[in-house]
Design an enzyme around this catalytic site. Structure first.
Site, PDB file in Angstrom:
ATOM      1  N   GLU A  43       1.033  -0.911   0.215  1.00  0.00           N
ATOM      2  CA  GLU A  43      -0.140   0.321  -0.037  1.00  0.00           C
ATOM      3  C   GLU A  43       0.793   0.939   0.119  1.00  0.00           C
ATOM      4  O   GLU A  43       1.863   1.556   0.699  1.00  0.00           O
ATOM      5  CB  GLU A  43      -0.405   0.100   1.336  1.00  0.00           C
ATOM      6  N   LYS A 116     -10.759   2.677  -1.173  1.00  0.00           N
ATOM      7  CA  LYS A 116     -10.819   2.236  -0.127  1.00  0.00           C
ATOM      8  C   LYS A 116     -11.914   2.127   0.484  1.00  0.00           C
ATOM      9  O   LYS A 116     -12.164   3.730   0.610  1.00  0.00           O
ATOM     10  CB  LYS A 116      -8.914   2.697   0.501  1.00  0.00           C
ATOM     11  N   CYS A 153      -5.565  -2.792   2.419  1.00  0.00           N
ATOM     12  CA  CYS A 153      -5.601  -3.198   3.971  1.00  0.00           C
ATOM     13  C   CYS A 153      -6.599  -2.755   5.162  1.00  0.00           C
ATOM     14  O   CYS A 153      -6.437  -4.250   5.050  1.00  0.00           O
ATOM     15  CB  CYS A 153      -4.152  -1.456   4.176  1.00  0.00           C
TER      16      CYS A 153
END
Length: 285
Positions: A43, A116, A153
């Protein structure tokens, strides 16, 4: 169809995106040398993990999609080497900022952006200061090497994300991550917990999971984070079949038989026996 997947990990150099991109390309070349078809980077690999602190100067790290040289660099690399790469980046769109990902296929073509969905906020991981929650929904990208689901993540802690991507047809799940020590509790090491959650996604959905995490100690404004790497690959049963340690830069590669895995998933019956009519209660809480 048999394919090779690769995960990587490396230390980033503070304030030097060019060197970090070159490091990423060096590791990508190693993946190519092993005839890998899909290569995963960690990431926000272009920079240090700036979210350890709240500082407006780091908004300058954000880039626009697709109008930045990084996309051309990796597009050319993927096209030249016939490899697929999910690319994590800090995105600026208008007055909004996202933690985003684009998939580049082996022809060098760029996918739509995934943003995200789950944004953490806590000591050392102040992502809500920088990122707006994603507005794209979960995505699965069709490639010549299978259908790829990508979370970023904090997304990986949520079983709903993994299940949604599998239901959307993913053959493999990829998670670029940035996780390490917890400043509020120096005795806490979440590495095993972090791995176990993704192992659960793999086993519950009968799908391979590939995770890439950064390594090294990063310091900013008095906050120190020690990233524990431990990038890994599971098979479709949740078994870790390749893994890295907490200190070594490099790659791991494994061959997967997608046809066999899909047949196994079909025969096991989890998706046949789902009861969506009973799951609506989840949304009431």
């Amino acid at each position: 169809m048999k394919i090779k997947v690769t995960a990587s990990q490396f230390r980033t150099i503070k304030g030097d995106s060019e060197s970090n991109i070159n490091k990423a390309l060096d590791l990508a070349n190693l993946a190519v040398s092993e005839n890998s078809n899909i290569f995963l980077l960690q990431e926000l690999f272009q920079t240090e993990y700036f979210c350890s602190t709240q500082n407006p100067k780091f908004f300058d790290y954000a880039i626009s999609f697709p109008d930045n040289k990084i996309f051309e660099i990796f597009s050319n690399f993927c096209k030249k080497n016939k490899i697929v790469m999910p690319i994590s980046f800090f995105e600026k769109q208008g007055q909004s900022y996202f933690n985003s990902l684009v998939l580049i296929n082996s022809k060098g073509e760029l996918s739509e952006v995934y943003r995200k969905s789950h944004i953490p906020d806590g000591p050392g991981y102040n992502e809500k200061f920088y990122f707006t929650p994603g507005n794209t929904g979960f995505k699965v990208f069709e490639t010549e090497y299978g259908k790829i689901g990508c979370g970023i993540c904090w997304d990986q802690w949520f079983p709903e994300c993994a299940r949604a991507m599998t239901l959307l047809g993913a053959d493999i799940l990829f998670y670029p991550t940035a996780i390490g020590s917890e400043p509020q509790d120096p005795m806490l090491n979440s590495k095993t917990h972090w791995q176990n959650v993704m192992i659960g996604h793999s086993a519950a959905n009968q799908i391979p999971v590939i995770a890439s995490n950064r390594i090294g100690v990063e310091k900013e404004d008095g906050i120190s984070l020690s990233f524990y790497g431990s990038s890994f690959i599971t098979d479709h049963l949740g078994n870790i079949i390749e893994k890295m340690d907490s200190e070594t830069e490099g790659i791991i590669t494994k061959e997967l038989d997608l046809n066999y895995i899909n047949k196994y998933r079909q025969s096991w019956g989890n998706f046949r026996d789902r009861r969506p009519d009973l799951y609506k209660k989840i949304c009431d809480f």
